[in-house]
Design an enzyme around this catalytic site. Structure first.
Site, PDB file in Angstrom:
ATOM      1  CE  LYS A 185       0.518   1.159   4.555  1.00 21.62           C
ATOM      2  NZ  LYS A 185       0.705   2.480   5.191  1.00 21.62           N
ATOM      3  CB  THR A 252      -1.500   4.736   2.687  1.00 19.02           C
ATOM      4  OG1 THR A 252      -1.699   3.996   3.892  1.00 19.02           O
ATOM      5  CG2 THR A 252      -0.070   5.225   2.664  1.00 19.02           C
TER       6      THR A 252
END
Length: 336
Positions: A185, A252
Site C-alpha cells: 500500500k 495511505t
C-alpha cells in the site's frame, strides 16, 4: 497487562498513549536524550508534538528493563522494518511479540513473519496493522486495526491489549496477507500521489491532468497487484479486502497525513528524491520498499506494472508523466 513498546516514533508513541490508561505500559527509545526530553516536555516533540503523554506511561532507555517488563505480557516492536531483525533477536525466551513495521526487509526481501521464522522460530509472533494515522490514534479518534498471527492466542492478546471504545481491533490468522497489504500500500500511495500531483500542477498551469477517474483506477488496479502478490506468497484472498489491504490502501493513498502520498505529490512537482526526503523529515517506507516489492514479485512470477512504474520514477529513469503514459499505453486485456 504488562506491555512494552520498543520504539518511540510516532506510531509506537501513539499506541502507547492509547493503551496506557488500561495497562502497565513502558515506552522504550534507544536515545537517552530523547527519553529525558519526553519526560521534561510531557510529549514526544520530535514525532508526535500535539499529543500529551499520560502520567501513567512509563518511559525508559533501558532495553533490558523494557524487555523484562513485557516478558510475561506483550512486547510491541515499533521500529522501522530495518530494525525488526535485531529486535527479534533480543527477545527473551517465552516472550510474545507483535510488530508494527510494514514492508519487506531490504536485501533479503523477507516479510516480518519470515524474519521471525529465521531469528525467533520458537516464539509467538505476529503483526498489528491497518489503516491508522498515528496522530488520530493518539487523539482518540475512531480507528480499526487487525492483530494477525499464526498463533491464535497471540492474535487475541493483541485484541485484548489495544481494543477500546475508540480503537477497534480485529483478530486474523493470516499474517502473510496482512503484511503484504501493509508493504504494497505504501508503494501504491506514491503512485496515487504522483497522479494527484500531476493534476494539481496541470491545473495551476490552466490545464487538467489526470483526474479522479485516474485516482480510482490506480487504487483499484493497485489492489489487484497487492492481491496477486499476496496470493503467490500464501495469503488468504479475503485479507486483502479487509483493513490491512483495501482499508490501509485507501487511507495511505488519499489521506493528507500520508508521507508516501506526499512523496508522490512532490515528485509530480519536479522535486528530486533526496530533496523530498529531507523535506519530509520522517521515513516514507514506500521509497525504500518499492524496489524490494518489485524484486519479490518478479521472483514469484507476479506482474506488478504500477509498482514497476513507481520504481522507475524513484530511480530517475522515467518522469511522472512518462510513467503515467506507460501505464495507460499497456495492452488491453481481461480485468481478471
Amino acid at each position: 497487562m504488562k506491555i512494552s513498546v520498543l520504539g518511540a516514533g510516532a506510531w509506537g508513541t501513539a499506541l502507547a498513549i492509547a493503551a496506557s490508561a488500561r495497562h502497565d505500559l513502558r515506552l522504550w527509545a534507544r536515545d537517552a536524550g530523547a527519553i529525558a526530553a519526553m519526560r521534561a516536555a510531557g510529549r514526544n516533540d520530535r514525532y508526535l508534538p500535539d499529543a500529551a503523554l499520560p502520567a501513567t506511561l512509563g518511559l525508559t532507555d533501558d532495553l533490558e528493563a523494557a524487555l523484562a517488563h513485557g516478558r510475561d505480557g506483550l512486547i510491541v516492536i515499533a521500529t522501522p522494518m530495518s530494525g525488526l531483525r535485531g529486535m527479534l533477536a533480543r527477545l527473551p525466551d517465552g516472550a510474545r511479540a507483535l510488530w508494527l513495521c510494514k514492508g519487506f526487509e531490504a536485501g533479503t526481501g523477507l516479510l516480518g513473519h519470515e524474519i521471525a521464522r529465521e531469528v525467533a522460530p520458537r516464539l509467538a509472533t505476529g503483526v498489528l496493522s491497518g489503516p491508522s494515522f498515528a496522530q488520530e490514534v493518539a487523539a482518540g479518534q475512531p480507528t480499526a486495526l487487525v492483530s494477525a498471527s499464526g498463533d491464535a492466542a497471540l492474535a487475541q492478546l493483541g485484541v485484548s491489549a489495544f481494543h477500546s471504545e475508540r480503537l477497534r481491533v480485529y483478530s486474523s490468522a493470516d499474517p502473510v496477507g496482512v503484511e503484504v497489504g501493509g508493504a504494497v500500500k505504501n508503494v501504491m500511495a506514491i503512485a496515487v500521489g504522483i497522479a494527484d500531483g500531476l493534476r494539481l500542477v496541470a491545473q495551476a498551469q490552466g490545464g487538467q491532468g489526470p483526474g479522479l477517474n485516474a485516482r480510482a483506477a490506480l487504487i483499484t488496479r493497485g489492489l489487484a497487484e497487492m492481491q496477486r502478490l499476496a496470493l503467490a506468497l500464501g495469503a488468504q484472498p479475503e485479507t486483502l479486502l479487509g483493513l490491512a489491504g483495501l482499508g490501509d490502501l485507501v487511507l495511505t493513498a488519499t489521506g493528507d497525513l500520508s508521507r508516501n502520498r506526499r512523496v508522490g505529490l512532490l515528485l509530480a512537482e519536479g522535486l528530486d528524491l533526496p530533496g523530498i526526503l529531507a523535506k519530509l523529515g520522517h521515513v516514507a517506507e514506500g521509497v525504500y520498499s518499492a524496489p524490494t516489492v518489485l524484486a519479490r514479485a518478479r521472483g514469484a512470477g507476479v506482474d506488478m506494472p504500477i509498482t514497476a512504474a513507481v520504481v522507475e520514477v524513484l530511480e530517475g529513469r522515467l518522469t511522472p508523466n512518462e510513467a503515467l503514459d506507460a501505464l495507460m499505453g499497456r495492452q488491453a486485456k481481461s480485468e481478471w
